[in-house]
Design a protein around this motif. Structure first.
Motif, short mmCIF file in Angstrom:
data_model
loop_
_atom_site.label_atom_id
_atom_site.label_comp_id
_atom_site.label_asym_id
_atom_site.label_seq_id
_atom_site.Cartn_x
_atom_site.Cartn_y
_atom_site.Cartn_z
N GLY A 21 -20.35 -9.53 -7.65
CA GLY A 21 -21.46 -9.38 -6.71
C GLY A 21 -22.80 -9.46 -7.40
O GLY A 21 -23.72 -10.14 -6.98
N HIS B 101 -23.66 -9.99 -1.56
CA HIS B 101 -22.69 -10.89 -0.95
C HIS B 101 -21.32 -10.24 -0.95
O HIS B 101 -20.84 -9.79 -1.98
N SER B 102 -20.71 -10.21 0.23
CA SER B 102 -19.37 -9.62 0.29
C SER B 102 -18.40 -10.61 -0.32
O SER B 102 -18.36 -11.78 0.04
N GLY C 176 -22.59 -5.49 3.21
CA GLY C 176 -22.42 -6.88 2.78
C GLY C 176 -22.95 -7.83 3.82
O GLY C 176 -23.38 -7.44 4.91
N HIS D 257 -18.93 -6.47 7.83
CA HIS D 257 -19.78 -5.67 6.95
C HIS D 257 -21.11 -5.39 7.64
O HIS D 257 -21.46 -6.03 8.63
#
Lengths: 641, 332
Positions: A11, A65-66, B247, B252
């Motif tokens: 990440g 950012h996931s 996120g 998310h």
């Protein structure tokens, strides 16, 4: 555990790789700045230094950012997606809507996490300023109207079209995709110039980067508001500005003296308060010595208090020839260019025995304002004072006396023989070649304007080339035109219609020779004893006559197309006769009251209120054979000449 | 034409709380989600920009104080929070600094826009409580309470920044989120403070800039915005549980705002920067997202407050200056 760490490394790498500010230059520096600012939303808050990581400070705005998007359980076909949050200005196809990075700011600055009202009024100001709304403002549908516009393209075309915007290449502020965003003025990471600004508003540094205010006869840099070192006296003229944001003098506060980039009460030009209330903050005898606010409390005044005014739009395209009548401070004063100057008054006690011969030149007090010139055309920057007055009071074709554009605008209805009421047509021989005599405001004309035995020539006045200002007569009663030492300018007066001295408009009978109690104004330039005692016709008229009221009955203060000496009798033709007929009519074969000028005098044909008939009364009086013959001929229905 | 249609629809659907409104530009079919082979769960129903959209004619305006101010407010400027009670829904509008109240059955529209020192500077929360309307003014730090005719009753000023509101009918309590204090405060129907709970932090049960709040049964559901999670508490403030991941992807949270709970206990969260409403199961499983960026039907521009009543979800579509209403469909 390892998984989690890996996720975080991934990440972080992605985050830094995106070239965010956290990664630019000295990452720890940027970190430190945000960490100490109100934009540090971490649960530990600003100032509390634990081991600061990107996670704790940056992520509130820079969403990490996931690594894995979740698939919705109600839709197995969807494997999950990454949401595009901001960054691309083309994301929002709706014109006028906030887009790009501005959306991120607005996501928090919506009144919850952060206040949307980005200026804050202290308690005592509540309800005074920002709660006044403008009626009829079509802009109410676009919310951000009371904030500086964003999400618009600022390119060279815009700069060229607007006329007062700098070319974008000269603007060292960030504009993503050529657009202005919150980030153009604000640096969300750095609060060293509060509030989170790229440049300071002190001395207008930030604003003048884009907004160049100057004209042919004026410029911002030399104006009073940009240079005055005056500080607040008494009440605070800048209550919305937090101490950390503002300077301590007018010059330091610069643009922010009057403008508010957010939550402006007058939306069209982002003025901080409701129109003239903004000006009153200083021009009430406090910070600015002269109390202009008080002038507008006087009974006869320019109606700036008739608000709200929907005519002053952001585009500034009002055309004086067809705009609605309105009156605001900014119609006469250009606050970006005005500076102190001598009062525009020709005859006053300030210079006893001499005159100020600057008429009709407009000086720095009203520089940079539009008007209507002598030929009826619109001028963007006036040269002469009368051009400013003509903007409203001399619009070509406007002659109906029922609005305030006409020459004797009073509810009692002063109608006159020449039936001409447009001021430009009354004082300007260029506009109206039919003018016979006129107060020399635009021009003087020795041929027509002679025959003024009362003129105080010892002051320097003459009938050849003397010119006077509108403001020699129309001025505040405390001005120098009124022999005072207070506020200058036709803001308001106790004498209607905004006159510097008393000039009775009533029609009650008064004793002969009592002009001094009725017409102080005229006596600034005209001597009463000369009026009464000269051996010419005017001497006998004024001394022997029981005049009805003051000078106004026979003389038009602006000009006349029917007679010399400003003779233009009142007729009261619009008054309905009842009992005593109020009208002044002609006599004999003259329908209108008429003065016939002869080389040695003249004769009067009129009838006042259906009595006191003058059938060719001669002045100087001569009741000899000639007069009797005249009366006889009249009875026989023949005209005398 | 439209008038007759609306009238007949009212007669036909007299039993329903909301008469069905046809959009003025008919799309191919009403937007629904999911869009693929799965059965539809959410279907677009209507949008409201101004009273006319509900068949409320201009003449029927009831206006408190606004008439004195000479203000003509057509449409909403920046609708932010919504609450629904029966056929009436209230929308707080910090852009216009007023609260709009629409009564769909009686076809009446009311503006609550008090003046001077009681002016609403930033009304970001609204909740009906039977015969009253609570409005939180985050800038003034005050919760103002009005009756249903819009007349002011009293104010409560013991807040730093009151934002989200929810009314728990059984206990007659109004719960107020105080964003700056990181607390939730319970008020009685009379405005008396009963309890408050919460403190700043990121541990479970702590909060960091909480904003919106809803309830389901006797559970409070708080949008703990800057901890990027939903947290649940009981009526006395005891922490029950929570969920949420930070996120930029589906499931998310990034800038979560409005929160509402449907009759099945599913939790709906509006995402301001993702222009969508995400739906989660009571335990936090990601169920669905609906919406998308844009001005069209079923699209949003920075959605904010949510409210659910009678299987209808109302979304304050802030920067599209409207409220959109969707049906929550039962799927067996």
């Amino acid at each position: 555990m390892l998984n989690k760490t890996l996720k975080w490394i991934a990440g972080l790498a992605l985050l830094l790789g995106q070239g965010t500010v956290c990664a630019q230059g000295n990452a720890s520096n940027a970190n430190a700045m945000v960490a100490n600012s109100p934009h540090n939303l971490s649960a530990s808050g600003p100032g509390a230094f634990r081991s600061l990581t990107v996670r704790q400070v940056c992520v509130f705005c820079h969403t990490p950012h996931s690594v894995k998007a979740d698939s919705p359980l109600w839709n197995r076909d969807d494997s999950g997606q990454t949401y595009i949050q901001y960054g691309s200005s083309t994301l929002s196809a709706v014109p006028g809507q906030p887009d790009g990075s501005s959306r991120l700011c607005l996501a928090c600055h919506d009144g919850t996490v952060a206040l949307e009202r980005l200026s804050r009024l202290p308690d005592e100001m509540r309800g005074r300023a920002s709660d006044k709304r403008l009626e009829g403002s079509g802009n109410l549908g676009t919310d951000l109207a009371d904030d500086h516009p964003i999400s618009f393209v600022y390119d060279s075309a815009l700069a060229v079209n607007s006329g007062d915007l700098a070319h974008p290449n000269t603007v060292p502020l960030p504009m993503a995709d050529e657009r202005v965003h919150c980030t153009t003025c604000h640096d969300a990471h750095d609060n060293s110039i509060q509030p989170f600004l790229h440049m300071s508003t002190v001395n207008g540094e930030l604003c003048t980067t884009c907004h160049l205010e100057q004209g042919t006869t004026w410029s911002w840099e030399t104006s009073a508001h940009a240079t005055s070192p005056e500080r607040a006296r008494g009440s605070d003229p800048w209550p919305e500005r937090k101490p950390q944001w503002r300077g301590s003098s007018v010059a330091e506060n610069a643009c922010m003296n009057c403008h508010a980039s957010h939550n402006a009460a007058t939306k069209q030009q982002l003025i901080v308060d409701a129109e003239e209330q903004t000006c009153y903050r200083c021009h009430d005898g406090g910070l600015a010595e002269t109390d202009i606010k008080n002038e507008f409390l006087k009974p006869s005044r320019h109606p700036v208090d008739l608000t709200p005014n929907a005519d002053h739009t952001a585009e500034q395209v009002e055309d004086p020839r067809d705009m609605r009548l309105h009156s605001e401070c900014s119609d006469c004063h250009n606050s970006h260019g005005a500076r102190a100057d001598e009062p525009m008054v020709v005859v006053s006690d300030r210079t006893p025995g001499t005159i100020n011969n600057q008429a009709p030149r407009a000086n720095n007090l009203i520089a940079g304002v539009g008007g209507i010139s002598s030929d009826g055309g619109v001028v963007p920057e006036i040269q002469d004072q009368f051009e400013l007055c003509f903007k409203c009071h001399g619009v070509p074709g406007e002659s109906a006396c029922g609005n305030s554009r006409c020459s004797t605008a009073r509810a009692i209805g002063h109608t006159r023989v020449d039936r001409s009421y447009n001021l430009r047509d009354k004082v300007d021989p260029n506009a109206n070649p039919a003018l016979v005599s006129y107060h020399p405001i635009v021009q003087n004309n020795p041929f027509n304007n002679d025959g003024v035995p009362s003129l105080r020539t010892e002051l320097g006045l003459n009938t050849t080339d003397t010119l006077i200002y509108c403001t020699d007569c129309h001025n505040g009663n405390d001005s120098s035109a009124g022999n005072g030492s207070g506020a200058e300018g036709p803001h308001g007066s106790i004498y209607p219609p905004i006159l510097a001295k008393r000039y009775t408009l009533s029609t009650t009978f008064s004793a002969p020779g009592s002009a001094s109690t009725e017409a102080d104004l005229c006596l600034s330039c005209h001597d009463e004893s000369r009026l009464n005692n000269n051996t010419g016709p005017s001497g006998s008229i004024h001394s022997s006559h029981e005049l009805a009221g003051s000078c106004i009955t026979c003389h038009d203060p602006h000009g006349s197309t029917v007679g010399k000496h400003l003779l233009n009798f009142e007729t009261y033709n619009n008054q309905i006769p009842a009992g005593d007929d109020p009208r002044i009519t002609g006599a004999g074969s003259y329908a209108d009251p008429t003065w016939i000028e002869t080389p040695d005098g003249g004769e009067c044909w009129l009838s006042c209120h259906n009595s006191g008939e003058h059938l060719g009364s001669r002045y100087p009086e001569d009741l000899g054979i000639e007069a009797q013959m005249r009366m006889q001929m009249n009875r026989l229905g023949r005209s005398p000449r | 034409m439209r008038k007759i249609h609306a009238l007949s629809m009212t007669i036909l659907l007299a039993a329903c709380a909301v008469p069905e409104q046809k959009p003025d530009r008919e799309p191919g079919r009403l937007p629904a989600w999911p869009t693929a082979s799965e059965p539809a769960r959410i279907r677009w129903q209507s949008h409201v920009r101004q009273p006319e959209d509900l068949g409320i004619k201009a003449r029927g305006f009831g206006r408190i104080w606004g008439a004195l101010a000479g203000e003509k407010q057509q449409g909403m400027v920046r609708p932010y929070a919504i609450d629904v009670q029966g056929s009436v829904f209230a929308v707080s509008d910090p852009g216009a600094r007023m609260v709009h109240v629409f009564d769909q059955n009686k076809r009446r529209y009311l503006q609550i826009a008090p003046r001077d020192e009681h002016a609403l500077r930033s009304p970001v929360g609204v909740a009906f409580s039977g015969d009253r309307l609570f409005v939180s003014d985050s800038d003034a730090g005050v919760v103002r309470v009005f009756d249903l005719a819009g007349d002011p009753l009293f104010s409560v000023d013991s807040f730093e920044r009151p934002t989200g509101l929810t009314y728990h009918e059984a206990s007659q309590r109004v719960y107020v989120v105080d964003t700056l204090a990181n607390q939730v405060v319970a008020l009685s129907h009379e405005g008396e403070e009963l309890l408050r709970f919460g403190e700043r932090g990121s541990a479970p049960g702590q909060m960091n800039y909480p904003t919106h709040i809803a309830h389901h049964g006797d559970t409070l559901v708080v949008n703990d915005t800057m901890n990027f999670r939903i947290q649940k508490f009981d009526l006395d403030g005891k922490f029950i549980g929570g969920f949420g991941k930070h996120g930029d992807s589906s499931g998310h949270f990034s800038q979560p705002k409005g929160v509402a709970v449907d009759s099945n206990g599913n939790i709906y969260v509006a995402g301001a920067t993702i222009d969508r409403v995400q739906i989660f199961s009571p335990s936090g499983g990601f169920l669905l997202a609906f919406g998308g960026n844009g001005p069209g039907y079923g699209q949003f521009l920075m959605p904010a407050g949510l409210a659910i009543e009678d299987n209808l979800i109302y979304v304050a579509d802030s920067y599209n200056q409207r409220v959109q209403v969707f049906e929550i469909l039962d799927v067996k």
